[in-house]
Design a protein around this motif. Structure first.
Motif, PDB file in Angstrom:
ATOM      1  N   THR A 130     -39.967 -66.626 -62.256  1.00 45.97           N
ATOM      2  CA  THR A 130     -40.992 -67.595 -62.618  1.00 45.97           C
ATOM      3  C   THR A 130     -41.201 -68.529 -61.435  1.00 45.97           C
ATOM      4  N   ALA A 131     -42.246 -69.314 -61.527  1.00 44.33           N
ATOM      5  CA  ALA A 131     -42.533 -70.273 -60.452  1.00 44.33           C
ATOM      6  C   ALA A 131     -41.417 -71.296 -60.385  1.00 44.33           C
ATOM      7  N   GLY A 132     -40.921 -71.527 -59.194  1.00 44.95           N
ATOM      8  CA  GLY A 132     -39.854 -72.509 -59.010  1.00 44.95           C
ATOM      9  C   GLY A 132     -38.474 -71.984 -59.336  1.00 44.95           C
ATOM     10  N   SER A 133     -38.336 -70.661 -59.532  1.00 40.99           N
ATOM     11  CA  SER A 133     -37.029 -70.126 -59.877  1.00 40.99           C
ATOM     12  C   SER A 133     -36.307 -69.538 -58.678  1.00 40.99           C
ATOM     13  N   ALA A 134     -36.801 -69.806 -57.483  1.00 37.06           N
ATOM     14  CA  ALA A 134     -36.162 -69.269 -56.279  1.00 37.06           C
ATOM     15  C   ALA A 134     -34.792 -69.909 -56.109  1.00 37.06           C
ATOM     16  N   SER A 135     -33.848 -69.087 -55.734  1.00 40.26           N
ATOM     17  CA  SER A 135     -32.495 -69.600 -55.552  1.00 40.26           C
ATOM     18  C   SER A 135     -32.051 -69.347 -54.119  1.00 40.26           C
ATOM     19  N   ASP A 136     -30.974 -69.980 -53.744  1.00 44.54           N
ATOM     20  CA  ASP A 136     -30.434 -69.827 -52.399  1.00 44.54           C
ATOM     21  C   ASP A 136     -29.382 -68.724 -52.339  1.00 44.54           C
ATOM     22  N   ALA A 137     -29.285 -67.929 -53.391  1.00 49.13           N
ATOM     23  CA  ALA A 137     -28.282 -66.861 -53.433  1.00 49.13           C
ATOM     24  C   ALA A 137     -28.650 -65.770 -52.437  1.00 49.13           C
ATOM     25  N   PRO A 138     -27.655 -65.190 -51.798  1.00 47.81           N
ATOM     26  CA  PRO A 138     -27.947 -64.091 -50.865  1.00 47.81           C
ATOM     27  C   PRO A 138     -28.490 -62.876 -51.611  1.00 47.81           C
ATOM     28  N   VAL A 139     -29.277 -62.084 -50.910  1.00 48.83           N
ATOM     29  CA  VAL A 139     -29.883 -60.902 -51.506  1.00 48.83           C
ATOM     30  C   VAL A 139     -29.254 -59.661 -50.884  1.00 48.83           C
ATOM     31  N   VAL A 140     -28.751 -58.786 -51.731  1.00 44.10           N
ATOM     32  CA  VAL A 140     -28.195 -57.512 -51.286  1.00 44.10           C
ATOM     33  C   VAL A 140     -29.184 -56.432 -51.698  1.00 44.10           C
ATOM     34  N   ARG A 141     -29.733 -55.744 -50.700  1.00 40.32           N
ATOM     35  CA  ARG A 141     -30.748 -54.732 -50.973  1.00 40.32           C
ATOM     36  C   ARG A 141     -30.071 -53.381 -51.183  1.00 40.32           C
ATOM     37  N   ILE A 142     -30.348 -52.772 -52.323  1.00 34.43           N
ATOM     38  CA  ILE A 142     -29.816 -51.455 -52.666  1.00 34.43           C
ATOM     39  C   ILE A 142     -30.993 -50.495 -52.723  1.00 34.43           C
ATOM     40  N   ARG A 143     -30.918 -49.442 -51.934  1.00 29.05           N
ATOM     41  CA  ARG A 143     -32.018 -48.465 -51.880  1.00 29.05           C
ATOM     42  C   ARG A 143     -31.578 -47.191 -52.567  1.00 29.05           C
ATOM     43  N   LEU A 144     -32.360 -46.770 -53.556  1.00 27.98           N
ATOM     44  CA  LEU A 144     -32.139 -45.497 -54.248  1.00 27.98           C
ATOM     45  C   LEU A 144     -32.920 -44.437 -53.493  1.00 27.98           C
ATOM     46  N   LEU A 145     -32.210 -43.491 -52.891  1.00 29.05           N
ATOM     47  CA  LEU A 145     -32.841 -42.557 -51.967  1.00 29.05           C
ATOM     48  C   LEU A 145     -33.435 -41.325 -52.638  1.00 29.05           C
ATOM     49  N   ASN A 146     -32.821 -40.837 -53.715  1.00 28.63           N
ATOM     50  CA  ASN A 146     -33.347 -39.638 -54.381  1.00 28.63           C
ATOM     51  C   ASN A 146     -32.953 -39.628 -55.850  1.00 28.63           C
ATOM     52  N   ASN A 147     -33.433 -38.612 -56.562  1.00 28.20           N
ATOM     53  CA  ASN A 147     -33.157 -38.497 -57.995  1.00 28.20           C
ATOM     54  C   ASN A 147     -31.714 -38.111 -58.283  1.00 28.20           C
ATOM     55  N   ALA A 148     -31.009 -37.571 -57.288  1.00 21.75           N
ATOM     56  CA  ALA A 148     -29.617 -37.163 -57.486  1.00 21.75           C
ATOM     57  C   ALA A 148     -28.673 -38.360 -57.499  1.00 21.75           C
ATOM     58  N   GLY A 149     -29.139 -39.536 -57.117  1.00 29.11           N
ATOM     59  CA  GLY A 149     -28.325 -40.739 -57.189  1.00 29.11           C
ATOM     60  C   GLY A 149     -27.752 -41.203 -55.870  1.00 29.11           C
ATOM     61  N   ALA A 150     -28.302 -40.748 -54.758  1.00 24.63           N
ATOM     62  CA  ALA A 150     -27.832 -41.226 -53.453  1.00 24.63           C
ATOM     63  C   ALA A 150     -28.351 -42.642 -53.240  1.00 24.63           C
ATOM     64  N   ILE A 151     -27.423 -43.558 -52.939  1.00 25.44           N
ATOM     65  CA  ILE A 151     -27.810 -44.955 -52.742  1.00 25.44           C
ATOM     66  C   ILE A 151     -27.318 -45.434 -51.380  1.00 25.44           C
ATOM     67  N   GLU A 152     -27.981 -46.484 -50.919  1.00 22.86           N
ATOM     68  CA  GLU A 152     -27.663 -47.055 -49.621  1.00 22.86           C
ATOM     69  C   GLU A 152     -27.604 -48.570 -49.773  1.00 22.86           C
TER      70      GLU A 152
END
Length: 131
Positions: free
Chosen positions: A48-70
């Protein structure tokens, strides 16, 4: 006119074979028309508006349907729960942003979000899903 009173009234026998056929047809119908999937609620809060936090962001990428993640530079499979738990514990206060590669099915993404929640992630966000 002489009546034959010696033969007793015979009761008509009712065959249960058609009844068994009907029961099996009904059983087959209900087995094929019912769903055995478990429906669970997946909690994804919307920003929502104004709900930005200072928490770090960890990006998780789902690479394929078999469940490979990065995650960062390391790659693994979604089924490796120990590896995923370690990554979640390393960044327990972070927001986990799930990014999905093009062509990955929605069900695979839901499995990843569910695996993150099972690993202990409290804040999960969807990023880049509509690309």
């Amino acid at each position: 006119m002489q009546l034959d009173l010696t033969s007793g009234a015979r009761r008509a026998r009712i065959s249960i074979t058609p009844l068994i056929d009907v029961v099996f047809i009904l059983l087959l119908f209900f087995m094929l028309s019912s769903s055995f999937m478990q429906w669970r609620q997946l909690d994804l809060p919307m920003p929502t508006a104004g709900s930005a936090s200072d928490a770090p962001v960890v990006r998780i990428r789902l690479l394929n349907n078999a469940g490979a993640i990065e995650i960062g530079e390391s790659r693994s499979r979604m089924g490796d729960t120990q590896w995923l738990k370690e990554r979640v514990l390393d960044s327990s206060d972070a927001v986990f942003a799930v990014d999905v590669a093009e062509g990955v099915q929605m069900q695979a993404m839901i499995h990843l979000v569910d695996a993150l929640k099972s690993a202990g992630a409290t804040r999960v966000s969807l990023v880049g899903v509509l690309q």
